[in-house]
Scaffold this active site. Structure first.
Site, short mmCIF file in Angstrom:
data_model
loop_
_atom_site.label_atom_id
_atom_site.label_comp_id
_atom_site.label_asym_id
_atom_site.label_seq_id
_atom_site.Cartn_x
_atom_site.Cartn_y
_atom_site.Cartn_z
N LYS A 77 0.86 -1.19 0.00
CA LYS A 77 0.00 0.00 0.00
C LYS A 77 0.89 1.25 0.00
CE LYS A 77 -3.88 1.93 2.70
NZ LYS A 77 -4.75 1.73 3.88
N SER A 152 -9.69 1.78 3.08
CA SER A 152 -8.83 2.52 2.18
C SER A 152 -7.81 1.67 1.43
CB SER A 152 -8.09 3.61 2.96
OG SER A 152 -7.22 3.02 3.92
N SER A 176 -9.75 -0.60 7.27
CA SER A 176 -9.22 -0.46 5.91
C SER A 176 -8.53 -1.68 5.32
CB SER A 176 -8.25 0.71 5.84
OG SER A 176 -8.97 1.88 5.65
#
Ligand code: GLN
Length: 488
Positions: A77, A152, A176
């Site tokens: 990420k 997210s 997330s």
């Protein structure tokens, strides 16, 4: 190769079916072919990945020892540092920011010979539940390209779902890792707070953030945790974890294990999600688990509590992005105040600004007692309720999210978007581990996730439970039709 889990892929490397270079080229090609439709990756590292793969092949050919993650391509990420590569946090503000050091998580993965293949998309600074707040790129859900992948860590979830790489890292502040994992039909773990070092993860809510793995199977998630779950002197909140043997002594039996379900708290669940959850509970019963009802009604306050604490922490953490030390500096600035305010005005997107404003407000002299301190007290109550619940059960089961993946632009009202986190946020407030494991589909073939929550440090237990569930209900092996094929 794409149908294999990371563990299976690693075994094929060890038995010489595939070289690390072949594996790396293969997944780079899948990304090249499929990602234009999905938008999971913000960057790929072909040279870095291939040179690591070749080095690994040479070492293996010489008969040297290779790491636990040897030859497994991993996506990271884009709020976690990979030295010398951009860390954008999907923000225009950090479009030029190159990491000066590796996150501890990155370092540990590479030390076990994983192949870092690229960086994945997210909501700007990890604030969101749909990936629609990324300032850089849209990400689509591989199961339904008109739908969001969740957020997210939506890029990380979508990448695994379309088998663009078998493992990714996400970060979870309020859900997330788990919510996008559920939306994309993959496994995702939010570890006990402190179990995985936050060093090199760009901070959002420091008392809530945890890095967590996403993968095709629980076994892969457990494998990554064996590598990442260690104490790190660079992170003052890092804990000493005991077991790094997640699945080894596991015999698949759960007779007598009690699973708590907060029935009253779940009463408003929509019929589709509720039916799927009920089926998952039946599966847990067939494993020998006993179901007990627990009271977690206090969690109805968890969203309000979280959006005070998380925004307060975010407003503090994001103060460092001033266009001087980090980030793009506004060219038209004539003095220092201008440099701060113009850079922040241009650099941050609307969701991030909203949270900085809210966080600054709840911490301000006149309102701190009414909001921040009050929220901290409710947080203490939430922790207490979980502690009481764990006196009655070994693990807690809930759905991951109230719905399956929703269409892009469907949720306009921020408060409705915040409701996405109703089942996940309490876990972060209480520093608990929780795993999201695929638990079936709705009529439109969109995945649902089952969440299993453990007491503090019981990460191995929930992994074992998820693993047994997955064996009995192997939804995580299903691949979205469109991407269930080789690339020519
Ligand atoms: N969706 C939540 C939020 O918007 C959680 C985000 C996260 O876990 N990073 O804050």
């Amino acid at each position: 190769m794409y149908t294999l889990t990371a563990t299976e892929l690693h075994a094929r490397f060890l038995d010489h079916t595939f070289s690390a270079e072949e594996i790396t080229r293969y997944f780079l090609k899948r990304i090249e072919k499929f990602d234009p439709e999905i938008g999971a990756f913000l960057a790929t590292f072909p040279e870095r990945a291939l040179s690591k793969a070749r080095e690994l092949d040479a070492r293996y050919a010489r008969g040297e020892k290779v790491g636990k993650l040897a030859a497994i391509p991993i996506g990271i990420k884009d709020n976690i540092h990979v030295k010398d590569e951009l860390t954008t946090c999907a923000s225009k503000f950090l479009i030029n920011y190159r990491a000066l050091f590796d996150a501890t998580a990155t370092k540990l993965l590479e030390a076990e010979d994983a192949i870092i293949i690229g960086k994945t998309n997210l909501d700007e600074f990890a604030m969101g539940s749909s990936n629609e707040h990324s300032a850089l790129q849209e990400t689509s859900n591989p199961w339904c390209l008109d739908c969001v992948p969740g957020g997210s860590s939506g890029g990380s979830a979508a990448a695994v779902a379309a088998r663009l790489c078998p493992i990714t890292l996400g970060s979870d502040t309020g859900g997330s890792v788990r919510q996008p994992a559920a939306f994309c039909g993959v496994v995702g773990l939010k570890p006990t707070y402190g179990r995985v070092s936050r060093y090199g993860l760009v901070a959002f809510g420091s008392s809530l953030d945890q890095i967590g793995p996403m993968a095709v199977s629980t076994e892969d998630v457990a494998l990554v945790m064996e590598v990442l779950g260690r104490r790190d002197p660079h992170d003052a909140t890092s804990i000493q974890a005991h077991s790094d043997d997640y699945l080894a002594q596991f015999d698949g039996h759960f007779e007598g294990k009690k699973i708590g379900i907060p029935l009253a708290f779940l009463k408003d669940l929509n019929p589709e999600a509720s039916a799927c959850f009920d089926r998952a509970i039946e599966v847990l019963k067939t494993l020998g688990c006993e179901i007990v009802e627990i009271d977690l009604d206090i969690l109805k306050y968890s969203i309000a509590t979280y959006y005070i604490i998380a925004t307060a922490e975010a407003s503090t953490n994001l103060a460092r992005f001033d266009g001087i030390r980090f980030g793009v500096r506004a060219k038209e600035a004539k003095n220092l105040t201008d440099a701060y305010s113009l850079s922040r005005t241009a650099g941050f997107g609307p969701e991030v600004k909203k949270r900085i404003l809210l966080g600054t407000y709840v911490l301000s002299a006149g309102f701190q007692d009414a909001y921040y301190k009050q929220a901290s007290k409710v947080r203490a109550k939430i922790i207490e309720s979980f502690e009481q619940a764990f006196q009655q059960c070994d693990a807690i089961a809930t759905p991951v999210a109230p719905t399956a993946a929703f269409p892009k632009n469907a949720i306009r009202c921020p408060l409705n978007m915040y409701l996405q986190d109703i089942y996940t946020i309490g876990v972060n407030l209480a520093h608990l581990p929780a795993i999201s494991v695929p638990s079936g589909f709705n009529g439109a073939k969109k995945p649902f996730g089952l969440q299993l929550i453990g007491a503090k440090r019981e990460d191995p237990l929930i992994c074992r439970l998820a693993h047994a569930y997955e064996k009995a209900a192997p939804y995580s092996r299903e691949i979205p039709e469109k991407f269930d094929r080789e690339v020519e």
